[in-house]
Scaffold this motif. Structure first.
Motif, PDB file in Angstrom:
ATOM      1  N   PRO A  40       0.905  25.551  -1.479  1.00  0.00           N
ATOM      2  CA  PRO A  40      -0.598  24.697  -2.469  1.00  0.00           C
ATOM      3  C   PRO A  40       0.559  24.078  -3.866  1.00  0.00           C
ATOM      4  CG  PRO A  40       0.013  26.669  -2.970  1.00  0.00           C
ATOM      5  CD  PRO A  40       1.227  27.076  -2.181  1.00  0.00           C
ATOM      6  N   LYS A  41      -0.601  22.927  -3.404  1.00  0.00           N
ATOM      7  CA  LYS A  41       0.036  21.871  -4.340  1.00  0.00           C
ATOM      8  C   LYS A  41      -0.797  21.286  -5.765  1.00  0.00           C
ATOM      9  CE  LYS A  41       3.157  19.490  -0.598  1.00  0.00           C
ATOM     10  NZ  LYS A  41       3.570  18.782   0.131  1.00  0.00           N
ATOM     11  N   LEU A  42      -1.154  21.989  -6.935  1.00  0.00           N
ATOM     12  CA  LEU A  42      -1.628  21.282  -7.681  1.00  0.00           C
ATOM     13  C   LEU A  42      -2.109  20.042  -8.260  1.00  0.00           C
ATOM     14  CD1 LEU A  42      -1.994  24.606  -9.376  1.00  0.00           C
ATOM     15  CD2 LEU A  42      -3.673  24.245  -7.991  1.00  0.00           C
ATOM     16  N   LYS A  77      -1.440  23.613   1.893  1.00  0.00           N
ATOM     17  CA  LYS A  77      -1.677  23.749   3.103  1.00  0.00           C
ATOM     18  C   LYS A  77      -2.723  25.609   2.666  1.00  0.00           C
ATOM     19  CE  LYS A  77       0.067  20.799   5.462  1.00  0.00           C
ATOM     20  NZ  LYS A  77      -0.870  19.241   5.972  1.00  0.00           N
ATOM     21  N   THR A  78      -2.464  25.939   2.121  1.00  0.00           N
ATOM     22  CA  THR A  78      -2.480  27.098   1.330  1.00  0.00           C
ATOM     23  C   THR A  78      -3.257  27.290   0.230  1.00  0.00           C
ATOM     24  OG1 THR A  78      -0.312  27.929   0.667  1.00  0.00           O
ATOM     25  CG2 THR A  78      -0.629  28.978   3.080  1.00  0.00           C
ATOM     26  N   GLU A 173       3.749  25.483  -8.279  1.00  0.00           N
ATOM     27  CA  GLU A 173       4.545  25.056  -9.435  1.00  0.00           C
ATOM     28  C   GLU A 173       3.496  24.450 -10.208  1.00  0.00           C
ATOM     29  OE1 GLU A 173       7.849  24.503 -10.204  1.00  0.00           O
ATOM     30  OE2 GLU A 173       8.783  25.683  -8.690  1.00  0.00           O
ATOM     31  N   PRO A 174       3.134  24.566 -11.189  1.00  0.00           N
ATOM     32  CA  PRO A 174       2.388  23.756 -12.259  1.00  0.00           C
ATOM     33  C   PRO A 174       2.108  22.297 -12.073  1.00  0.00           C
ATOM     34  CG  PRO A 174       4.260  24.715 -13.446  1.00  0.00           C
ATOM     35  CD  PRO A 174       4.415  24.999 -12.399  1.00  0.00           C
ATOM     36  N   ASN A 175       0.967  21.595 -12.321  1.00  0.00           N
ATOM     37  CA  ASN A 175       0.679  20.170 -12.435  1.00  0.00           C
ATOM     38  C   ASN A 175      -0.079  20.105 -13.457  1.00  0.00           C
ATOM     39  OD1 ASN A 175      -1.577  18.050 -11.348  1.00  0.00           O
ATOM     40  ND2 ASN A 175       0.786  18.057 -10.793  1.00  0.00           N
ATOM     41  N   TYR A 176       0.651  18.962 -14.614  1.00  0.00           N
ATOM     42  CA  TYR A 176       0.333  18.318 -16.087  1.00  0.00           C
ATOM     43  C   TYR A 176      -0.728  17.221 -15.335  1.00  0.00           C
ATOM     44  CZ  TYR A 176       3.550  21.946 -17.053  1.00  0.00           C
ATOM     45  OH  TYR A 176       4.045  23.353 -17.414  1.00  0.00           O
TER      46      TYR A 176
END
Length: 197
Positions: A40-42, A77-78, A173-176
């Motif tokens: 996943p990519k937030l 993708k997930t 990973e977190p996103n800011y």
């Protein structure tokens, strides 16, 4: 059994061992690549034309004013599991620079005032409430889950706050994102934008 046969058997056994090791390495590398590719990519975003708007409601308490929201999507993708969003810092912005505030971080709610973790599927957009400004009276109305006495002094500030927003999940990973919100005490003049980096 002659020497040639023994040597051929030994070479065959060694080849099988080496082949097994190579296959294991390649299988592990493939699995690692597949997990990395499917992760996943937030992505947090703010659009001043869409995410700053006037709102009114009575459930959960009356409100008539302007709401600032941030959107969150998963570009991977997930699904991102157990996702939550936080304001990790709040600084006052000036032409000469920035000044830290006593704020130490808090979770902020999903639209609708819900703080429960969510699974963020690919392609679905979620919103979190960042701040509110009432038309009925002056002052910031923060949406922090944890309210502290020292945060009360922040409500009377007139000027620009920079909200540092973080989206986190168990498996990515977190996103800011930084969002600047300027408020001079008049809700008509409320402005919000993402600062240039």
């Amino acid at each position: 059994m002659d020497c040639d046969t023994l040597q051929a058997a030994r070479i065959g056994a060694e080849a099988a061992i080496v082949g097994g090791i190579v296959a294991g390495i390649l299988s592990g590398a493939y699995q690692h690549f597949r997990d990395w590719y499917a992760r996943p990519k937030l992505k947090l975003e703010f659009d001043a034309n869409a995410d700053k708007f006037e709102a009114a409601w009575t459930s959960g308490g009356p409100f008539n004013g302007v709401l600032i929201r941030v959107s969150l999507r998963n570009q991977g993708k997930t699904a991102a599991q157990n996702c939550r969003v936080f304001v990790t810092s709040l600084t006052s912005q000036h032409p000469s620079g920035s000044t830290p505030t006593p704020f130490t971080g808090s979770q902020i709610p999903w639209a609708g005032w819900n703080f429960d973790p969510r699974s963020i599927q690919k392609g679905i957009v979620f919103y979190v409430d960042l701040a509110r400004i009432s038309k009925e009276g002056p002052g910031w109305q923060f949406t922090f889950k944890e309210t502290r006495a020292k945060d009360e002094e922040l409500k009377g500030y007139t000027g620009t706050y920079r909200f540092r927003v973080a989206a986190v999940a168990d498996n990515c990973e977190p996103n800011y994102l930084d969002v600047d919100v300027d408020y001079n005490g008049n809700w008509n003049n409320l402005r919000a934008w993402t600062p240039s980096k």
